[in-house]
Design a protein around this motif. Sequence first.
Motif, PDB file in Angstrom:
ATOM      1  N   LYS A  96      37.889  32.661  40.233  1.00 47.52           N
ATOM      2  CA  LYS A  96      39.074  33.528  40.203  1.00 47.52           C
ATOM      3  C   LYS A  96      39.691  33.668  41.585  1.00 47.52           C
ATOM      4  O   LYS A  96      40.907  33.570  41.753  1.00 47.52           O
ATOM      5  CB  LYS A  96      38.704  34.935  39.713  1.00 47.52           C
ATOM      6  N   LYS A  97      38.831  33.897  42.571  1.00 47.80           N
ATOM      7  CA  LYS A  97      39.330  34.112  43.937  1.00 47.80           C
ATOM      8  C   LYS A  97      40.046  32.883  44.473  1.00 47.80           C
ATOM      9  O   LYS A  97      41.121  32.997  45.050  1.00 47.80           O
ATOM     10  CB  LYS A  97      38.188  34.533  44.847  1.00 47.80           C
ATOM     11  N   VAL A  98      39.454  31.712  44.275  1.00 56.55           N
ATOM     12  CA  VAL A  98      40.103  30.491  44.767  1.00 56.55           C
ATOM     13  C   VAL A  98      41.436  30.289  44.055  1.00 56.55           C
ATOM     14  O   VAL A  98      42.446  29.976  44.688  1.00 56.55           O
ATOM     15  CB  VAL A  98      39.177  29.262  44.595  1.00 56.55           C
ATOM     16  N   ARG A  99      41.467  30.482  42.750  1.00 57.51           N
ATOM     17  CA  ARG A  99      42.723  30.308  42.008  1.00 57.51           C
ATOM     18  C   ARG A  99      43.785  31.294  42.469  1.00 57.51           C
ATOM     19  O   ARG A  99      44.950  30.923  42.640  1.00 57.51           O
ATOM     20  CB  ARG A  99      42.465  30.455  40.509  1.00 57.51           C
ATOM     21  N   LEU A 100      43.391  32.554  42.681  1.00 55.69           N
ATOM     22  CA  LEU A 100      44.349  33.561  43.138  1.00 55.69           C
ATOM     23  C   LEU A 100      44.831  33.270  44.555  1.00 55.69           C
ATOM     24  O   LEU A 100      46.011  33.460  44.863  1.00 55.69           O
ATOM     25  CB  LEU A 100      43.728  34.963  43.059  1.00 55.69           C
TER      26      LEU A 100
ATOM     27  N   ARG B 152      44.593  38.853  52.325  1.00 58.33           N
ATOM     28  CA  ARG B 152      45.822  38.521  51.603  1.00 58.33           C
ATOM     29  C   ARG B 152      46.172  39.554  50.536  1.00 58.33           C
ATOM     30  O   ARG B 152      47.115  39.378  49.778  1.00 58.33           O
ATOM     31  CB  ARG B 152      45.696  37.136  50.975  1.00 58.33           C
ATOM     32  N   GLY B 153      45.380  40.635  50.445  1.00 59.08           N
ATOM     33  CA  GLY B 153      45.660  41.683  49.469  1.00 59.08           C
ATOM     34  C   GLY B 153      45.348  41.291  48.038  1.00 59.08           C
ATOM     35  O   GLY B 153      45.956  41.793  47.096  1.00 59.08           O
ATOM     36  N   ILE B 154      44.384  40.406  47.864  1.00 60.09           N
ATOM     37  CA  ILE B 154      44.029  39.899  46.535  1.00 60.09           C
ATOM     38  C   ILE B 154      42.756  40.584  46.063  1.00 60.09           C
ATOM     39  O   ILE B 154      41.777  40.678  46.808  1.00 60.09           O
ATOM     40  CB  ILE B 154      43.820  38.374  46.582  1.00 60.09           C
ATOM     41  N   THR B 155      42.774  41.047  44.830  1.00 60.18           N
ATOM     42  CA  THR B 155      41.586  41.645  44.232  1.00 60.18           C
ATOM     43  C   THR B 155      41.362  41.047  42.852  1.00 60.18           C
ATOM     44  O   THR B 155      42.311  40.671  42.180  1.00 60.18           O
ATOM     45  CB  THR B 155      41.713  43.180  44.134  1.00 60.18           C
ATOM     46  N   THR B 156      40.097  40.961  42.476  1.00 59.69           N
ATOM     47  CA  THR B 156      39.765  40.486  41.127  1.00 59.69           C
ATOM     48  C   THR B 156      39.253  41.645  40.286  1.00 59.69           C
ATOM     49  O   THR B 156      38.790  41.437  39.172  1.00 59.69           O
ATOM     50  CB  THR B 156      38.710  39.356  41.167  1.00 59.69           C
ATOM     51  N   GLU B 157      39.350  42.842  40.839  1.00 61.14           N
ATOM     52  CA  GLU B 157      38.931  44.034  40.101  1.00 61.14           C
ATOM     53  C   GLU B 157      39.952  44.339  39.013  1.00 61.14           C
ATOM     54  O   GLU B 157      41.150  44.122  39.200  1.00 61.14           O
ATOM     55  CB  GLU B 157      38.828  45.238  41.049  1.00 61.14           C
ATOM     56  N   PRO B 158      39.492  44.858  37.877  1.00 59.50           N
ATOM     57  CA  PRO B 158      40.442  45.246  36.823  1.00 59.50           C
ATOM     58  C   PRO B 158      41.422  46.297  37.332  1.00 59.50           C
ATOM     59  O   PRO B 158      41.064  47.140  38.153  1.00 59.50           O
ATOM     60  CB  PRO B 158      39.548  45.834  35.732  1.00 59.50           C
ATOM     61  N   THR B 159      42.645  46.218  36.866  1.00 58.13           N
ATOM     62  CA  THR B 159      43.673  47.182  37.236  1.00 58.13           C
ATOM     63  C   THR B 159      44.192  47.860  35.984  1.00 58.13           C
ATOM     64  O   THR B 159      43.903  47.435  34.867  1.00 58.13           O
ATOM     65  CB  THR B 159      44.851  46.478  37.940  1.00 58.13           C
ATOM     66  N   ASP B 160      44.971  48.908  36.164  1.00 55.94           N
ATOM     67  CA  ASP B 160      45.584  49.565  35.019  1.00 55.94           C
ATOM     68  C   ASP B 160      46.513  48.599  34.281  1.00 55.94           C
ATOM     69  O   ASP B 160      46.651  48.673  33.075  1.00 55.94           O
ATOM     70  CB  ASP B 160      46.382  50.795  35.460  1.00 55.94           C
ATOM     71  N   GLU B 161      47.147  47.690  35.037  1.00 59.31           N
ATOM     72  CA  GLU B 161      48.060  46.724  34.424  1.00 59.31           C
ATOM     73  C   GLU B 161      47.314  45.681  33.612  1.00 59.31           C
ATOM     74  O   GLU B 161      47.806  45.193  32.630  1.00 59.31           O
ATOM     75  CB  GLU B 161      48.877  46.032  35.516  1.00 59.31           C
ATOM     76  N   ASN B 162      46.114  45.313  34.054  1.00 58.55           N
ATOM     77  CA  ASN B 162      45.335  44.294  33.369  1.00 58.55           C
ATOM     78  C   ASN B 162      43.863  44.721  33.338  1.00 58.55           C
ATOM     79  O   ASN B 162      43.055  44.228  34.112  1.00 58.55           O
ATOM     80  CB  ASN B 162      45.489  42.931  34.036  1.00 58.55           C
ATOM     81  N   PRO B 163      43.483  45.627  32.438  1.00 55.83           N
ATOM     82  CA  PRO B 163      42.111  46.131  32.423  1.00 55.83           C
ATOM     83  C   PRO B 163      41.061  45.112  31.996  1.00 55.83           C
ATOM     84  O   PRO B 163      39.873  45.351  32.151  1.00 55.83           O
ATOM     85  CB  PRO B 163      42.188  47.291  31.416  1.00 55.83           C
ATOM     86  N   PHE B 164      41.470  43.972  31.470  1.00 54.25           N
ATOM     87  CA  PHE B 164      40.525  42.967  31.003  1.00 54.25           C
ATOM     88  C   PHE B 164      40.300  41.855  32.005  1.00 54.25           C
ATOM     89  O   PHE B 164      39.636  40.895  31.720  1.00 54.25           O
ATOM     90  CB  PHE B 164      41.005  42.385  29.660  1.00 54.25           C
TER      91      PHE B 164
ATOM     92  N   ASP C 175      35.659  36.431  50.201  1.00 58.67           N
ATOM     93  CA  ASP C 175      36.020  37.839  49.993  1.00 58.67           C
ATOM     94  C   ASP C 175      36.945  38.336  51.093  1.00 58.67           C
ATOM     95  O   ASP C 175      37.950  38.994  50.825  1.00 58.67           O
ATOM     96  CB  ASP C 175      34.767  38.721  49.961  1.00 58.67           C
ATOM     97  N   ALA C 176      36.598  38.026  52.347  1.00 65.43           N
ATOM     98  CA  ALA C 176      37.408  38.476  53.488  1.00 65.43           C
ATOM     99  C   ALA C 176      38.812  37.886  53.425  1.00 65.43           C
ATOM    100  O   ALA C 176      39.799  38.574  53.727  1.00 65.43           O
ATOM    101  CB  ALA C 176      36.718  38.098  54.798  1.00 65.43           C
TER     102      ALA C 176
END
Length: 72
Positions: A7-11, A59-71, A53-54
């Motif tokens: 996920k991180k590499v793709r993002l 770059r302000g990228i997170t793979t944590e669920p958000t309210d916009e995309n909880p899944f 991770d760093a």
Amino acid sequence: MITESTKKVRLLMESGLSTADIQEALGLRAQETIRRYQRGESHPNVENAAKLDALCVERGITTEPTDENPFE
């Protein structure tokens, strides 16, 4: 199954970084390693996972669920 490193590499790539940019940031010799992470064929060691991770944080990228995309 998509792993966190995949996920991180793709993002990171969606954010405009190339495999060469990520390779350089992680201090790797081969771009193929990043491609393997992207495809989920291999996973970074602890040191490279921390660097990945760093880079995401930078770059302000997170793979944590958000309210916009909880899944996510």
